[in-house]
Design an enzyme around this catalytic site. Structure first.
Site, PDB file in Angstrom:
ATOM      1  N   ARG A 141       9.204  -6.182   3.397  1.00 48.70           N
ATOM      2  CA  ARG A 141       9.723  -7.195   4.315  1.00 48.70           C
ATOM      3  C   ARG A 141       8.716  -7.603   5.380  1.00 48.70           C
ATOM      4  O   ARG A 141       8.875  -8.641   6.017  1.00 48.70           O
ATOM      5  CB  ARG A 141      11.001  -6.677   4.980  1.00 48.70           C
ATOM      6  N   HIS A 153       3.635   1.761  -1.674  1.00 51.84           N
ATOM      7  CA  HIS A 153       3.969   2.038  -3.066  1.00 51.84           C
ATOM      8  C   HIS A 153       2.777   2.635  -3.812  1.00 51.84           C
ATOM      9  O   HIS A 153       2.926   3.557  -4.619  1.00 51.84           O
ATOM     10  CB  HIS A 153       4.392   0.747  -3.784  1.00 51.84           C
ATOM     11  N   ALA A 178       0.812  -1.218   0.000  1.00 50.60           N
ATOM     12  CA  ALA A 178       0.000   0.000   0.000  1.00 50.60           C
ATOM     13  C   ALA A 178       0.851   1.276   0.000  1.00 50.60           C
ATOM     14  O   ALA A 178       0.422   2.311  -0.522  1.00 50.60           O
ATOM     15  CB  ALA A 178      -0.942   0.001   1.201  1.00 50.60           C
ATOM     16  N   ASP A 229      12.712   5.676   3.362  1.00 50.37           N
ATOM     17  CA  ASP A 229      14.139   5.615   3.050  1.00 50.37           C
ATOM     18  C   ASP A 229      14.677   7.043   3.031  1.00 50.37           C
ATOM     19  O   ASP A 229      15.000   7.603   1.984  1.00 50.37           O
ATOM     20  CB  ASP A 229      14.357   4.929   1.704  1.00 50.37           C
TER      21      ASP A 229
END
Length: 286
Positions: free
Chosen positions: A189, A33, A31, A152
């Site tokens: 992950r 992305h 979700a 990130d």
């Protein structure tokens, strides 16, 4: 939605597109992305999503091999989300000198010094691989806008530096972290956790929030708070890579009079490495 696998097919699909927004991914989408795609749609009629597992940013051949490839499922999600083009190139397409075993990519982007800190300290060469493949993708897609997630955070800073220093005419849009109901930052992950481990994984976000409250309410120095936070995670069964309070504008270690801060952490639970960060403001100490 078109799915293309070569740069030639990509150029053909892009003909006539006046404004292009780009979302680079390695696939195995979640979700978070899809939220990047939704943001991209707000900026351009044409949204290109790349799906490419980049060998250059892996320091382990085993990790590269194990990375999930879920192209069909990813494309189903992207079509529902309203993406225009999916660019899913082969390794040979992205690295023309690839001989089936070695990339032979002798020219790479050297990222700024911040790439050697935090995640870069334990993953040498990772951000050089990221910067190189993103530069390649920018050259192929030629977007007006590119959307990157803040999860990130270090990568986002490096991409901003790449765009500035290499004169790419691309606006970088930063998307807020999308979280599970328990606060866990969404990640490809997370699917490797069982239900109990997934609940425990939310501890990473919880201890970062506690650290922020400590920064705002106490006279403790940042180093002490970092160590206390790492110790708390260790007690809860985590293997801590780092907990660090940084200047959110430069990613340099924070000073006591800095206002815009970010606390970042990387830690491993059940052999699964997670990262998280929270931006916050703190009044300078008198």
């Amino acid at each position: 939605m078109q799915v293309v696998h070569s740069s030639a097919a990509l150029q053909e699909a892009l003909k006539g597109k006046s404004k292009i927004a780009f979302v680079p991914t390695m696939g195995n989408l979640h979700a978070g992305h899809i939220e990047l795609v939704n943001i991209a749609k707000q900026h351009a009629d044409c949204v290109v999503v790349s799906i490419f597992v980049n060998p250059l940013q892996f320091d382990s051949a085993i990790d590269l091999e194990k990375y999930p490839r879920t192209l069909e499922a990813d494309c189903e999600q992207l079509e529902k989300a309203g993406a225009t083009i999916v660019f899913a190139p082969t390794v040979k397409e992205m690295y023309p000198d690839f001989d089936g075993k070695s990339l032979h990519q002798t020219m790479t982007i050297t990222p700024p010094p911040i790439a050697d800190m935090l995640c870069g300290a334990s993953r040498p060469g990772h951000f050089a691989g990221v910067a190189t493949v993103v530069a390649k993708l920018f050259n192929l897609v030629k977007p007006d806008i590119a959307v990157f997630g803040k999860k990130d955070f270090q990568q986002l800073m490096i991409i901003r530096a790449l765009v500035k220093q290499f004169n790419f005419s691309i606006e970088i849009v930063a998307a807020d972290i999308v979280r599970e109901g328990n606060g866990l930052a969404m990640s490809s992950r997370n699917g490797r956790f069982n239900a109990q481990q997934k609940e425990q994984a939310a501890q990473l976000n919880q201890v970062l929030n506690i650290a922020i409250k400590t920064v705002k309410s106490s006279q403790s120095d940042f180093s002490t708070i970092e160590k206390q936070t790492a110790k708390q995670l260790t007690k809860q069964g985590w293997q801590v890579d780092y907990v660090s309070i940084r200047d959110a504008l430069t990613l340099k270690p924070a000073q006591q009079n800095d206002m815009q801060l970010v606390i970042l952490a990387a830690a491993t639970l059940a052999n699964i490495r997670l990262i998280d960060n929270i931006e916050f403001c703190a009044k300078p100490l008198n």
